[in-house]
Design an enzyme around this catalytic site. Structure first.
Site, PDB file in Angstrom:
ATOM      1  N   GLU A 185       0.877  -1.157   0.000  1.00 27.80           N
ATOM      2  CA  GLU A 185       0.000   0.000   0.000  1.00 27.80           C
ATOM      3  C   GLU A 185       0.923   1.217   0.000  1.00 27.80           C
ATOM      4  OE1 GLU A 185      -2.257   0.756   3.547  1.00 27.80           O
ATOM      5  OE2 GLU A 185      -3.583   2.173   2.520  1.00 27.80           O
ATOM      6  N   ARG A 203       5.390 -13.276   9.232  1.00 28.94           N
ATOM      7  CA  ARG A 203       6.131 -12.034   9.100  1.00 28.94           C
ATOM      8  C   ARG A 203       7.517 -12.234   9.720  1.00 28.94           C
ATOM      9  NH1 ARG A 203       4.357  -6.890   8.900  1.00 28.94           N
ATOM     10  NH2 ARG A 203       2.199  -7.447   9.254  1.00 28.94           N
ATOM     11  N   LYS A 254       4.763   0.451  10.167  1.00 32.95           N
ATOM     12  CA  LYS A 254       4.772   1.775   9.543  1.00 32.95           C
ATOM     13  C   LYS A 254       4.428   2.851  10.554  1.00 32.95           C
ATOM     14  CE  LYS A 254       3.461   0.379   4.880  1.00 32.95           C
ATOM     15  NZ  LYS A 254       2.288   0.248   4.003  1.00 32.95           N
TER      16      LYS A 254
END
Length: 558
Positions: A39, A263, A273
RNA sequence: UGGGCCAUGGUGUAAUGGUAACACAGCAGAUUUUGGUUCUGUUAUUCAGGGUUCGAGUCCUUGUGGCCCAACCA
């Protein structure tokens, strides 16, 4: 640039490779197509790097391809600036996307498909508020309840949905939801939201749309449109897989398949983020590309090479359990790479003046030294040597501990590629601080033609006072003091106050002053350094990428 | 009415019913004009109980522990 993916047939396959191999063997696909779907709302970090390496690496290994697709379905948070940085980061890592695409390219198709769903009685417009929807959702242990708008007719829903699209409702007035099962044990399946109203400017579609698809309505179909064969994502999306498959089945389109892996985190770093953004905005670091940041741009500025990061990703492997990779492994990978490739240069970070009292005044001789002992092809260079030189403060101790191999009063040390010197006198100022050393040198100990028979244990680097240049050197240490800062109540309280040390009085070999931004060197005995873009011709700036392994420092800690 | 995922040295990853291995980290030594590199050696591992089996890290079972899911984020 292209990366050769060499395959060791004996190497064990990870679970995704096994899936791909069995799909290929069964003839399910002629070739595979993966995608990396960021994104564009922030900079890429080391966690993304592992995903990039996984997706592109898989395609490379099995002769497939990988698309870079921006998941730009939320205009409020997304910006072109991020798109550009992401593209450059992916390319810098050494990967070439087959195509660069955007979920927003599919907005019309997604809208048309939503209407198909509506006409099939599988979606409805819900005018409940966000709070009401949440309240009816139930809890993990309690079934949800139907919305009062759940049984609107398809025709009416279609009209309503068209009104949504036409901009007849304000933000948040209503949403389009899939009609699935409010009692599903999987919370994701309890009539998930498909579209919401946002009268917002989109970085690519501008003001063409005021309704935007949610992740779940956009992602699987985007994969399907592109004929992605293996859609690889992180574990937290596992519950979404049921919905992913449901959407594709409802539409009868190409069945992309989703697979989840854990992850991959790195110790002493955060990879969220939100947290990274906080560090930047609160001024704890100098920007997204601060060399202490675990962002790809940070590692790049720090001097990490693409190959070292790819090697790291390969070595930590892929699995389905939560993991934190040891930062020491990343450091091993960059040292391994730079040891082979970087030119050696002398630099003195904390200079101590040495006068060689028995060396003729005003005389300069040139001594030869290798550019990289690991790669003789890089040749040799000449070092100026004279009566006045500088050595590292750390390389002299007035009262040395046992096993200290460097210079001390009355002791001998080898100046690398030059002569053996002996410390004759320690000069101090009024405050008792050591200001310079008076040494004698052994003329017959010249490097390469040593007939002195002396064998000092220590070898130190040095620079001639006659031609050394000044430089700023930035020393970096881990940004956090704990292995897993994200697990702390306040991760910022574990920031390392000494993560950046700026040295403005370092000395370097003269040719280093002309090095270009990004060029990398090993400063002999100190570590690997690269030229920072902040530098000027008058004052070059070097970033320490990583120290050399230092068994002496370790010994001193005991 | 809960669902999903997971559990092997300090950290990661292998072993696909048959000697628990590899890398990093650690420790010890050799070599070295970088206390680097290289080389050698070495410490340390199957979440717990029960079961199946000649044999279980692996299969079954019961627990325990961890992560994710109740955003108009992705």
């Amino acid at each position: 640039m292209s990366i050769e993916k060499t395959t060791d047939p004996a190497a064990a396959l990870h679970f995704l490779e096994e899936i791909v191999e069995s799909d290929l063997a069964a003839g399910r696909y002629k070739s595979i197509l993966t995608r990396f779907p960021p994104e564009p709302n922030g900079y890429l970090h080391i966690g993304h790097a592992t995903s990039i390496c996984l997706n592109f690496g898989l395609a490379l290994k099995y002769g497939g391809a990988t698309n870079l697709r921006f998941d730009d379905t939320n205009p409020v948070t997304e910006e072109t600036e991020y798109v550009d940085s992401i593209i450059s980061d992916v390319c810098w890592l050494g990967f070439e996307p087959a195509r660069i695409l955007y979920a927003s390219d599919y907005f019309q198709q997604l809208y048309d498909w939503a209407k198909v769903l509506i006409m099939n009685g599988k979606a409805y417009v819900d005018f409940s508020s966000a709070e009401e929807i949440a309240a009816l959702k139930g809890t993990p242990t309690e079934a949800g309840k139907d919305s009062p708008y759940r049984n609107t007719s398809p025709e009416e829903n279609l009209a309503l949905f068209e009104k949504m699209k036409a901009g007849e409702f304000p933000d948040g007035h209503c949403v389009l939801r899939a009609k699935i099962d409010m009692a599903s044990p999987n919370m994701i399946m309890r009539d998930p939201l498909l579209y919401r109203i946002k009268h917002a400017h989109h970085h690519r579609t501008g003001d063409a749309w005021c309704i935007y698809p949610m992740y779940d309505w956009a992602h699987g179909q985007s994969d399907s449109i592109e004929h992605i064969t293996h859609s690889i994502c992180t574990l937290e999306f596992a519950p979404h897989r049921e919905l992913y498959d449901w959407c594709i089945a409802q539409l009868g389109i190409f069945p992309s398949k989703q697979y989840e892996f854990a992850r991959r985190n790195v110790s002493f770093a955060v990879t969220s983020k939100r947290k990274l953004k906080q560090l930047v905005e609160d001024g704890h670091v100098r920007g997204w590309d601060d060399p202490r940041m675990p962002t790809i741009s940070g590692y790049r500025r720090r001097g990490y090479t693409p190959a070292s990061i790819r090697e790291f990703c390969d070595r930590i492997g892929v699995g389905k359990r939560e993991m934190v990779a040891d930062m020491a492994l990343l450091e091993f990978c960059i040292r391994e790479d730079l040891n082979k490739s970087s030119l050696r240069r002398f630099a003195v970070l904390d200079p101590l003046k040495v006068v060689i009292t028995n060396y003729p005044e005003g005389e300069t001789e040139w001594l030869e030294t290798e550019n990289n002992p690991e790669d003789p092809g890089t040749g040799k260079r000449q070092l100026a040597f004279g009566r006045e030189i500088f050595i590292e403060q750390d390389d002299f101790m007035e009262n040395p501990p046992p096993k200290y191999f460097r210079l001390s009063p009355g002791g001998l040390v080898r100046l690398k590629s030059a002569y053996i010197i002996k410390c004759e006198e320690v000069i101090k100022d009024a405050a008792g601080k050591i200001t310079e050393l008076h040494c004698s040198y052994v003329p017959e100990s010249r490097s390469g033609q040593d007939t002195s028979g002396l064998k000092p244990q220590g070898v130190i680097h040095w620079l001639s006072a006659s031609n050394a240049r000044k430089a700023e050197v930035r020393l970096y240490d881990r940004l956090f003091q704990v292995e897993d800062p994200a697990s702390e109540e306040d991760f910022k309280s574990t920031l390392n106050p000494k993560s950046l040390q700026i040295i403005d009085h370092a000395l370097i070999e003269p040719d280093l002053a002309d090095a270009k931004s990004g060029e990398q060197f090993q400063f002999t005995r100190l570590g690997y350094f690269c030229v920072d873009p902040d530098g000027t011709a008058e004052k070059p700036v070097f970033n320490r990428t990583v120290t050399l392994k230092d068994t002496w420092a370790k010994e001193m800690k005991k």
